[in-house]
Design an enzyme around this catalytic site. Structure first.
Site, mmCIF file in Angstrom:
data_model
loop_
_atom_site.group_PDB
_atom_site.id
_atom_site.type_symbol
_atom_site.label_atom_id
_atom_site.label_comp_id
_atom_site.label_asym_id
_atom_site.label_seq_id
_atom_site.Cartn_x
_atom_site.Cartn_y
_atom_site.Cartn_z
ATOM 1 N N ASP A 1 0.872 -1.200 0.022
ATOM 2 C CA ASP A 1 0.018 -0.020 -0.078
ATOM 3 C C ASP A 1 0.800 1.120 0.041
ATOM 4 O O ASP A 1 0.345 2.176 0.444
ATOM 5 C CB ASP A 1 -0.801 -0.175 1.191
ATOM 6 C CG ASP A 1 -2.008 -1.225 0.944
ATOM 7 O OD1 ASP A 1 -2.600 -1.156 0.055
ATOM 8 O OD2 ASP A 1 -2.175 -1.758 1.937
ATOM 9 N N ASP B 1 -6.936 -4.567 -4.285
ATOM 10 C CA ASP B 1 -6.646 -3.286 -4.070
ATOM 11 C C ASP B 1 -5.380 -2.718 -4.509
ATOM 12 O O ASP B 1 -5.069 -1.501 -4.861
ATOM 13 C CB ASP B 1 -6.197 -3.186 -2.450
ATOM 14 C CG ASP B 1 -7.245 -3.877 -1.667
ATOM 15 O OD1 ASP B 1 -7.837 -5.207 -2.319
ATOM 16 O OD2 ASP B 1 -7.755 -3.612 -0.503
#
Length: 386
Positions: free
Chosen positions: A90, A152
């Site tokens: 991320d 994601d």
């Protein structure tokens, strides 16, 4: 529409109040409908707060927002130098909305260099063994998390695409394209729904199967994962021009819109049993509202699905404003109610969610003012927003 402008003004005023209230900490998720939990700069969600500050600066021109955002960039510099909880994919969420955003908006060279260092850090997740992919979580060879990609990651790839354009180093682009293609092939199902995660054999790259971490079941469609696909593949098309990514974004968007309830805001999983207590995920609809605008920008004017996509966008954003926003509640710190973080783990299943707030604000500002967020440069030349 006047209502959308009012929603932006309300959001900007709320962010202004929160700058003092948060006291240098980062908003994460709500606390049972009350104030945001404040955390240190050590989670995957921390980039969304500076992203909101930069959006508010671009909208208002108020230097207080830029000053606050620049202080946050310094926090991200310290986080990278000390390698504080960066053992995940991320990094694009973190540094695209902080350092890269500062470079886009103000053209500060030190912010550009920090974002490029973050891209190098993300490349440490690349696993050449097993065919090449960005491992979502855990160290190389980890028995529990090794071999895992997740949908994601699509929103982290713009950091790599941008770094390739900035430096001319093809390793960034090659990794991003490989990851996008693996996601398209293995995480998107034949009916245009999606898995949350997919596992490969770490030694030879043999596909093992799709699973979920946050969805209702392995075979269900977690709505936030579907939302990442809508926006992420549209961004992959912007950077590559590969028509397959644009087509995939559109198909995933139509799947999402055609399964919404009457108020046009998603439940947390499209396959979760629906009853009066079924949780929504306003953050999933906020992500799609932003992603649909990216998608529509690339579709030809005569595309047969444009009308349906545009109607879905406006219905969703207006419902978020009317039914889910905190307009009229001066005490609320969040912008959107009824976001879901991790329903199965009972972690903020129905509360304020900072990424929901960010994408809601980005979607509104792009729709009303053409302010597009920080996933790709605002103009062809380097530094500074047009």
């Amino acid at each position: 529409m006047r209502m959308r402008k009012q929603a932006i003004e309300d959001a900007v005023a709320r962010v202004r109040r929160n700058m003092d209230a948060f006291g240098g900490k980062f908003p994460h998720v709500g606390s049972g409908g009350g104030p945001y939990e404040r955390i240190e700069n050590e989670d995957w969600t921390n980039g969304f707060w500076p992203g909101m500050l930069w959006l508010c600066y671009e909208y208002s021109g108020d230097g207080a927002f830029a000053d606050a955002a620049r202080k946050v960039t310094e926090s991200f510099r310290q986080r990278l130098e000390h390698n504080t909880v960066l053992d995940h994919h991320d990094i694009g969420f973190l540094y695209s909305l902080s350092a890269k955003a500062e470079w886009f908006v103000l053209g500060h060279e030190d912010a550009r260099e920090l974002a490029l260092r973050a891209a190098d850090k993300l490349m440490e997740r690349w696993r050449e063994a097993g065919g090449g992919y960005i491992q979502a979580w855990g160290p190389a060879g980890d028995e529990a998390q090794g071999g895992r990609i997740i949908i994601d990651c699509l929103l982290n790839l713009p950091l790599l695409f941008w770094a390739a354009n900035e430096t001319g180093e093809e390793r960034f682009r090659q990794a991003a394209v490989r990851q996008a293609e693996l996601t398209r092939r293995y995480l998107v199902r034949g009916d245009d729904s999606s898995y949350h995660t997919f596992i490969f054999n770490q030694e030879n790259g043999e596909p093992i199967g799709g699973t979920t971490h946050q969805g209702y079941s392995n075979g269900s469609t977690w709505t936030r994962g579907q939302a990442w696909g809508v926006y992420g593949f549209a961004l992959a098309y912007r950077y590559t021009g590969d028509q397959a990514y644009l087509d995939t974004s559109k198909r995933m968007a139509l799947y999402f819109l055609r399964r919404l309830p009457e108020d046009h805001v998603a439940y947390w999983d499209f396959h979760a049993p629906v009853c009066p207590d079924t949780y929504r995920d306003s953050s999933a609809s906020a992500i799609v509202a932003a992603g649909l605008q990216e998608l529509l920008e690339h579709l030809p004017a005569d595309d047969s699905d444009r009308s349906e996509l545009w109607s879905g966008l406006t219905a969703s954003i207006d419902s978020l404003i009317e039914r889910y926003s905190t307009m009229g509640d001066p005490e609320a710190e969040g912008l959107l109610r009824h976001g879901s973080y991790y329903v199965r783990g009972n972690i903020a299943p129905d509360d304020f969610i900072i990424w929901g707030d960010y994408y809601y604000l980005e979607a509104l500002m792009r729709l009303e003012r053409g302010i597009r967020g920080y996933w790709y440069p605002p103009q062809a030349d380097r530094g500074g927003r047009a």
